[in-house]
Design an enzyme around this catalytic site. Structure first.
Site, PDB file in Angstrom:
ATOM      1  N   GLY A  17     -17.220   4.504  -1.124  1.00 23.35           N
ATOM      2  CA  GLY A  17     -16.681   4.943   0.158  1.00 23.35           C
ATOM      3  C   GLY A  17     -16.471   3.754   1.082  1.00 23.35           C
ATOM      4  O   GLY A  17     -16.219   2.636   0.623  1.00 23.35           O
ATOM      5  N   GLU A  18     -16.565   3.991   2.374  1.00 20.99           N
ATOM      6  CA  GLU A  18     -16.402   2.962   3.412  1.00 20.99           C
ATOM      7  C   GLU A  18     -14.974   2.439   3.530  1.00 20.99           C
ATOM      8  O   GLU A  18     -14.676   1.621   4.379  1.00 20.99           O
ATOM      9  CB  GLU A  18     -17.330   1.752   3.178  1.00 20.99           C
ATOM     10  CG  GLU A  18     -18.802   2.064   3.111  1.00 20.99           C
ATOM     11  CD  GLU A  18     -19.661   0.831   2.823  1.00 20.99           C
ATOM     12  OE1 GLU A  18     -19.123  -0.311   2.791  1.00 20.99           O
ATOM     13  OE2 GLU A  18     -20.878   0.987   2.627  1.00 20.99           O
TER      14      GLU A  18
END
Length: 346
Positions: A312-313
């Site tokens: 993610g991120e």
């Protein structure tokens, strides 16, 4: 509900772009997916000489009430702790954006923590996290609308500052649970196929997650399955903000870099609201989270990379960015047979 006017791509330039691509000093089609990418970017920007200006990845952070039901191996506190990590430049997304010359913006969409003013943090908090959708709707329709509007406002400001390529990332303990239910309902795919291990659940934890999410869907089985109802019942503030941000980006004619499982769930909602958004999307990678490949297939999307990532991120978007740069560079800088004095095939 805010209305986003997303123009369908004008095809008038397509033939000229394809001719320019085919006239480069190479066999036709030999640059594979880069050629398709160059064509799409040229069509989005309506030019044969596209440019990537002020690339930015916006990371939206929000907490989920369902985290307290034991669907993640990590405690909810990790969300706000990771926000501080982003602000200090210590996370993977910081490393990859720095490497590739991408700006990063961190947004508090609804973290269960009161941050002091910080120059690197956009304060857009709707509430201190959502409610647990095991017991009630995650957010009210009004909160969902507020999140969508605030996400759109972040992108509007970036676009006004000259950004024309934007990626999205997220941070929120338990947000794979929210994304899995959104995916199941909007793609009409059995929940079992949508649920993965998230941040690393063991077998026992995965079983518990499946039970909790199945019970949650039963609790809310009478809701009308419109995109906004599904989003407000099961989503997170960061997912709703990404949805609004993506719709605004497409309305502004920007390139949208789609990251992994959570980000694609936000796009899924946005696409059910206005399917024209998909023309503006570059799918950067296929997440290793179970369900992402099925979600991409539902959207008829071909990801640029498949590296087994599931962080993610916005990390997939940042890692794939040099590939996008390569597509623009060959279109703008590579010689044609005519300009290079190279004989084309007979």
């Amino acid at each position: 509900m805010t209305t986003f006017h997303i123009a369908p791509l004008n095809n008038d330039i397509t033939a000229a772009l394809q001719h320019k691509i085919d006239s480069k000093t190479k066999p036709i089609g030999s640059l594979g997916q880069l050629e398709k990418l160059a064509l799409q970017i040229g069509r989005i920007q309506q030019t044969q000489t596209p440019a990537l200006n002020k690339p930015t990845i916006v990371v939206f952070a929000g907490d989920h009430g369902v985290a307290h039901e034991g669907v993640s191996p990590f405690p909810q506190e990790v969300t706000y702790q990771m926000v501080f990590n982003f602000l200090q430049g210590g996370a993977a997304i910081n490393v990859f954006t720095k490497q590739n010359g991408i700006a990063i913006k961190v947004v508090d969409a609804g973290v269960n923590f009161d941050f002091n003013q910080h120059p690197g943090l956009v304060h857009a908090k709707v509430a201190l996290g959502t409610k647990s959708f095991l017991h009630e709707a995650a957010m009210t329709p009004a909160q969902c609308e507020t999140a969508i509007e605030r996400g759109a406002a972040v992108v509007k400001e970036l676009h006004e500052q000259g950004c024309n390529v934007i990626g999205f990332g997220e941070m929120g303990i338990a947000n794979t649970s929210a994304a899995a239910v959104i995916m199941s309902l909007l793609c009409d795919i059995p929940l079992e196929q949508c649920i993965g291990r998230g941040t690393g659940l063991d077998d026992e934890g995965l079983i518990r997650k499946k039970v909790i999410l199945a019970e949650s869907m039963i609790r809310h089985n009478k809701i009308e399955k419109t995109p906004l109802n599904v989003l407000s019942t099961f989503g997170g503030f960061e997912i709703a903000m990404m949805c609004g941000a993506m719709l605004q980006a497409a309305a502004a004619g920007m390139l949208i870099l789609v990251d992994g499982f959570i980000t694609t769930s936000a796009l899924l909602v946005a696409a059910k609201i206005n399917e024209q958004i998909l023309d503006y999307c570059l799918f950067t990678h296929q997440s290793n989270e179970q369900g992402h490949s099925l979600m991409l297939a539902h959207l008829k999307a071909v990801p640029l990379l498949s590296l087994g990532m599931r962080l993610g991120e916005g990390t997939g978007a940042a890692v794939a960015y040099p590939v996008i740069q390569a597509a623009v560079s060959f279109l703008n800088e590579m010689a044609s047979f005519e300009s290079a004095g190279v004989s084309n095939k007979a």
